[in-house]
Design a protein around this motif. Structure first.
Motif, short mmCIF file in Angstrom:
data_model
loop_
_atom_site.label_atom_id
_atom_site.label_comp_id
_atom_site.label_asym_id
_atom_site.label_seq_id
_atom_site.Cartn_x
_atom_site.Cartn_y
_atom_site.Cartn_z
N ASN A 241 5.41 12.33 9.38
CA ASN A 241 5.17 12.07 10.80
C ASN A 241 6.47 11.85 11.55
OD1 ASN A 241 3.59 11.26 13.11
ND2 ASN A 241 2.02 10.79 11.60
N ALA A 246 10.66 13.98 15.08
CA ALA A 246 12.09 14.21 15.33
C ALA A 246 12.35 15.68 15.64
CB ALA A 246 12.91 13.75 14.13
N ASP A 273 17.52 11.72 14.92
CA ASP A 273 17.58 13.03 15.59
C ASP A 273 18.55 12.99 16.76
OD1 ASP A 273 16.19 12.44 18.20
OD2 ASP A 273 14.57 11.89 16.84
N HIS A 276 15.67 14.39 22.86
CA HIS A 276 15.65 13.88 24.24
C HIS A 276 15.52 12.36 24.33
CE1 HIS A 276 11.37 13.49 23.62
NE2 HIS A 276 11.23 14.79 23.44
N ILE A 278 13.74 8.43 23.89
CA ILE A 278 12.49 7.80 24.34
C ILE A 278 12.75 7.08 25.67
CG2 ILE A 278 10.74 6.06 23.73
CD1 ILE A 278 11.29 6.70 20.81
N VAL A 286 5.56 3.18 22.18
CA VAL A 286 5.42 4.26 21.19
C VAL A 286 4.44 3.95 20.06
CG1 VAL A 286 7.55 5.60 21.46
CG2 VAL A 286 7.56 3.53 20.08
N THR A 292 1.21 9.12 24.30
CA THR A 292 1.86 10.38 23.96
C THR A 292 2.51 10.99 25.19
OG1 THR A 292 1.58 12.56 22.95
CG2 THR A 292 -0.28 11.77 24.26
N THR A 293 3.62 11.71 24.97
CA THR A 293 4.24 12.44 26.08
C THR A 293 4.13 13.94 25.82
OG1 THR A 293 6.35 12.22 24.95
CG2 THR A 293 5.90 10.62 26.69
N GLY A 297 -0.40 16.24 22.08
CA GLY A 297 -0.35 15.07 21.17
C GLY A 297 -1.60 14.21 21.25
N THR A 298 -1.84 13.46 20.18
CA THR A 298 -2.96 12.50 20.21
C THR A 298 -2.42 11.09 20.49
OG1 THR A 298 -2.73 12.09 17.84
CG2 THR A 298 -4.37 13.72 18.50
N GLY A 299 -1.15 10.88 20.19
CA GLY A 299 -0.58 9.54 20.36
C GLY A 299 -1.05 8.59 19.27
N VAL A 326 17.15 9.37 18.86
CA VAL A 326 16.78 8.06 18.31
C VAL A 326 16.77 8.08 16.78
CG1 VAL A 326 15.33 7.23 20.22
CG2 VAL A 326 14.33 8.69 18.49
#
Ligand code: ADP
Length: 340
Positions: A241, A246, A273, A276, A278, A286, A292-293, A297-299, A326
């Motif tokens: 995950n 990443a 990574d 971009h 967070i 998060v 989710t962004t 996504g399901t978040g 991050v």
């Protein structure tokens, strides 16, 4: 709303302090009994400040009391011996302020954690019920559309449309799997494993997705890691995950580094990574379910990851890299104190 009520609480504290100080400054100093009662009244804003704002509130009220009462006390100063009682009372006041503030803050944190657990349990139940109802019709749609796809002439115009139906159904199926996973109680099946082997497996599994996105995966393992007792497939789920997140956050041409290393009482695995990053809002959220962004996504990924890590008695955190992106860190203790 909370801001508004905080504002009115601060006003109440200020008014209370002003009234008590007013009573002190405008009552003859000889009326000792009155002053003793007024000093006791200072406990009122202190208790309220501690319960409303925790340690910060207690410190704020006690500093204000000392600052504004000090000119009065200096004016009436009769020497250390005769005012010893007042000094003692002041010390006791600060001491009680700190204890009250600390206890109120602790209680608030415990209640917030309890509310979070209750909220998660309620969300988990609702999600798994919905996912359960969605599973059967989805399996039927997926199964039949795959069958039709196989039987349809490869040159048929409908073949393209059907391909989209099949791939979108697969995506929905994996979302439903994630939702079911989220609602299920975690039962760990621990065996002795090598964390480095799991990291290697995950890199191999994620490699095709990374290649497609133009990302290079770099694995840096610490060869001195001893075996550890963990749930192999759950830990794999955690690492995969983090690696997939990443990859998805990184622009093509970048690198994702997966590191394992030893700490004093735990093993650590990091996924770093140069993506971009967070956002500030995201930093707080998060690990919340459904945050989710991503368009698709399901978040749920990171909230499941957190559940798994905590079930192993471990911790997960992340930090911004100094340049870009991050780093997520998972610590897994050797002595796992967990109920599962
Ligand atoms: P999902 O992948 O379905 O969005 P997750 O719970 O795995 O769900 O992630 C939640 C959100 O956290 C992501 O949508 C993304 O905004 C953020 N996130 C997670 N990992 C990273 C990362 N490595 N870099 C930037 N953002 C991330």
């Amino acid at each position: 709303m909370a801001l508004k009520s905080n504002h009115s609480r601060i006003v109440i504290l200020c008014v209370l302090l002003l009234v008590i100080l007013f009573l002190h400054y405008f009552t003859l100093h000889d009326l000792e009994f009155h002053h003793a009662i007024y000093r006791t009244l200072f406990y009122l804003p202190l208790v309220l400040g501690s319960f409303w704002f925790g340690l910060k509130g207690a410190a704020g009220v006690s500093i204000s009391v000392i600052l504004f009462y000090l000119p009065y006390a200096t004016l009436q100063w009769q020497g250390l011996q005769s005012d010893f009682e007042v000094i003692l009372e002041g010390g006791l006041y600060v001491f009680i302020a700190l204890i009250l503030g600390y206890l109120a803050e602790k209680e608030r944190k415990e209640q917030a954690a309890m509310r979070r657990v209750e909220k998660l349990a309620a969300i988990g139940k609702a999600v798994s019920e919905i996912a359960h109802d969605m599973k059967t019709p989805l399996m039927t749609i997926g199964g039949f559309s795959r069958q039709v796809e196989r039987n349809l002439n490869a040159k048929s115009l409908d073949q393209k449309k059907l391909k989209i139906i099949v791939s979108e159904t697969s995506r929905l199926e994996s979302m439903v799997r994630e939702m079911l996973d989220f609602g299920k109680p975690l039962v760990l099946n621990r065996t002795e494993i090598q964390l480095n082997d799991i990291a290697q497996d995950c890199v191999t599994i994620a490699e095709p997705e990374a290649r497609e996105a133009g990302i290079r995966l770099e694995l840096q393992t610490d060869p001195s890691l001893p075996p550890i007792t963990l749930d192999r497939s759950r830990v794999k789920q955690v690492l995969l995950n983090l690696i997939v997140n990443a990859i998805q956050a990184s622009p093509p041409g970048e690198e994702v580094i997966i590191r394992t290393n030893m700490r004093k009482d735990s093993m650590r695995v990091e996924v770093s990574d140069r993506g971009h990053g967070i956002s500030e809002d995201g930093e707080e959220r998060v690990f919340e379910p459904f945050f989710t962004t991503k368009r698709n996504g399901t978040g749920l990924g990171l909230s499941i990851v957190k559940q798994i890590v905590e079930a192993h008695g471990g911790e997960i955190s992340f930090s911004r890299n100094s340049t870009k992106g991050v780093t997520f860190r998972v610590s897994l203790p050797f002595n796992q104190q967990s109920a599962r």
